[in-house]
Scaffold this motif. Structure first.
Motif, PDB file in Angstrom:
ATOM      1  N   LEU A 128      27.654  70.429 -43.450  1.00 35.39           N
ATOM      2  CA  LEU A 128      27.089  69.545 -44.212  1.00 35.39           C
ATOM      3  C   LEU A 128      25.357  69.658 -44.520  1.00 35.39           C
ATOM      4  CD1 LEU A 128      28.723  66.500 -42.613  1.00 35.39           C
ATOM      5  CD2 LEU A 128      29.292  67.472 -44.757  1.00 35.39           C
ATOM      6  N   PHE A 129      24.838  70.652 -43.656  1.00 34.68           N
ATOM      7  CA  PHE A 129      23.616  70.797 -43.815  1.00 34.68           C
ATOM      8  C   PHE A 129      23.105  72.233 -44.402  1.00 34.68           C
ATOM      9  CE2 PHE A 129      24.106  68.034 -40.220  1.00 34.68           C
ATOM     10  CZ  PHE A 129      23.415  66.680 -40.908  1.00 34.68           C
ATOM     11  N   ALA A 130      24.413  72.612 -45.151  1.00 33.16           N
ATOM     12  CA  ALA A 130      23.918  74.035 -45.751  1.00 33.16           C
ATOM     13  C   ALA A 130      23.256  73.613 -47.068  1.00 33.16           C
ATOM     14  CB  ALA A 130      25.363  74.744 -45.897  1.00 33.16           C
ATOM     15  N   PRO A 131      22.545  74.586 -47.603  1.00 33.02           N
ATOM     16  CA  PRO A 131      21.686  74.283 -49.091  1.00 33.02           C
ATOM     17  C   PRO A 131      22.936  74.462 -49.762  1.00 33.02           C
ATOM     18  CG  PRO A 131      21.065  76.385 -47.879  1.00 33.02           C
ATOM     19  CD  PRO A 131      21.810  75.701 -46.860  1.00 33.02           C
ATOM     20  N   GLU A 132      22.574  73.589 -50.929  1.00 31.47           N
ATOM     21  CA  GLU A 132      23.735  73.611 -52.049  1.00 31.47           C
ATOM     22  C   GLU A 132      23.373  75.109 -52.845  1.00 31.47           C
ATOM     23  OE1 GLU A 132      23.630  70.187 -54.520  1.00 31.47           O
ATOM     24  OE2 GLU A 132      24.025  68.771 -52.769  1.00 31.47           O
ATOM     25  N   ARG A 133      24.543  75.132 -53.652  1.00 33.67           N
ATOM     26  CA  ARG A 133      24.431  76.598 -54.523  1.00 33.67           C
ATOM     27  C   ARG A 133      23.493  76.200 -55.445  1.00 33.67           C
ATOM     28  NH1 ARG A 133      30.573  78.371 -54.544  1.00 33.67           N
ATOM     29  NH2 ARG A 133      30.777  79.233 -52.362  1.00 33.67           N
ATOM     30  N   PRO A 134      22.607  76.929 -56.027  1.00 32.04           N
ATOM     31  CA  PRO A 134      21.809  76.762 -57.278  1.00 32.04           C
ATOM     32  C   PRO A 134      22.585  76.372 -58.743  1.00 32.04           C
ATOM     33  CG  PRO A 134      21.555  78.953 -56.777  1.00 32.04           C
ATOM     34  CD  PRO A 134      22.501  78.184 -55.863  1.00 32.04           C
ATOM     35  N   GLN A 135      22.484  75.546 -59.143  1.00 30.75           N
ATOM     36  CA  GLN A 135      23.148  75.126 -60.373  1.00 30.75           C
ATOM     37  C   GLN A 135      22.712  76.046 -61.699  1.00 30.75           C
ATOM     38  OE1 GLN A 135      22.663  71.065 -61.190  1.00 30.75           O
ATOM     39  NE2 GLN A 135      24.206  70.439 -59.839  1.00 30.75           N
ATOM     40  N   VAL A 136      24.029  76.555 -62.535  1.00 29.69           N
ATOM     41  CA  VAL A 136      23.465  77.154 -63.701  1.00 29.69           C
ATOM     42  C   VAL A 136      22.697  76.305 -64.604  1.00 29.69           C
ATOM     43  CG1 VAL A 136      24.565  78.236 -65.722  1.00 29.69           C
ATOM     44  CG2 VAL A 136      25.799  78.158 -63.388  1.00 29.69           C
ATOM     45  N   PRO A 137      21.532  76.899 -65.049  1.00 30.08           N
ATOM     46  CA  PRO A 137      20.593  76.051 -66.059  1.00 30.08           C
ATOM     47  C   PRO A 137      21.309  75.564 -67.009  1.00 30.08           C
ATOM     48  CG  PRO A 137      19.813  78.463 -65.619  1.00 30.08           C
ATOM     49  CD  PRO A 137      21.047  78.270 -64.872  1.00 30.08           C
ATOM     50  N   MET A 138      21.022  74.493 -67.404  1.00 30.74           N
ATOM     51  CA  MET A 138      21.588  73.770 -68.798  1.00 30.74           C
ATOM     52  C   MET A 138      20.858  74.565 -69.863  1.00 30.74           C
ATOM     53  SD  MET A 138      21.713  69.849 -68.622  1.00 30.74           S
ATOM     54  CE  MET A 138      22.247  68.800 -66.954  1.00 30.74           C
ATOM     55  N   ALA A 139      21.576  74.281 -70.887  1.00 27.32           N
ATOM     56  CA  ALA A 139      21.258  74.793 -72.436  1.00 27.32           C
ATOM     57  C   ALA A 139      20.324  73.784 -72.633  1.00 27.32           C
ATOM     58  CB  ALA A 139      22.283  75.235 -73.258  1.00 27.32           C
ATOM     59  N   ALA A 140      19.281  74.085 -73.666  1.00 24.07           N
ATOM     60  CA  ALA A 140      18.315  72.976 -74.079  1.00 24.07           C
ATOM     61  C   ALA A 140      19.144  71.764 -74.731  1.00 24.07           C
ATOM     62  CB  ALA A 140      17.362  73.623 -75.085  1.00 24.07           C
ATOM     63  N   ALA A 141      20.099  72.237 -75.653  1.00 19.44           N
ATOM     64  CA  ALA A 141      20.914  71.213 -76.295  1.00 19.44           C
ATOM     65  C   ALA A 141      21.596  70.048 -75.081  1.00 19.44           C
ATOM     66  CB  ALA A 141      21.944  71.905 -77.259  1.00 19.44           C
ATOM     67  N   GLU A 142      22.015  70.709 -74.047  1.00 20.49           N
ATOM     68  CA  GLU A 142      22.669  69.847 -73.197  1.00 20.49           C
ATOM     69  C   GLU A 142      21.834  68.904 -72.433  1.00 20.49           C
ATOM     70  OE1 GLU A 142      24.839  72.136 -70.374  1.00 20.49           O
ATOM     71  OE2 GLU A 142      26.074  73.293 -72.080  1.00 20.49           O
TER      72      GLU A 142
END
Length: 57
Positions: free
Chosen positions: A13-27
């Motif tokens: 539960l304390f493991a760091p989350e995986r980095p999210q894929v950056p969103m596109a500017a339009a999103e």
């Protein structure tokens, strides 16, 4: 000799989350527009309710 238990049963539960894929500017713009719209709607509704309360006083 005891067998080692698999670790994937209960995730850490304390493991760091995986980095999210950056969103596109339009999103990002679409998401921000939805948030701003919701905030404006809420602010206008609250303003109308306050004005209604003052009229009855």
């Amino acid at each position: 000799m005891p067998r080692p238990r698999p670790r994937d049963r209960h995730p850490d539960l304390f493991a760091p989350e995986r980095p999210q894929v950056p969103m596109a500017a339009a999103e990002q713009r679409t998401e921000l527009l939805e948030l701003v719209s919701a905030l404006l709607t809420q602010a206008l509704t609250a303003g109308v309710m306050e004005a209604s309360d003052e009229d009855h006083a």
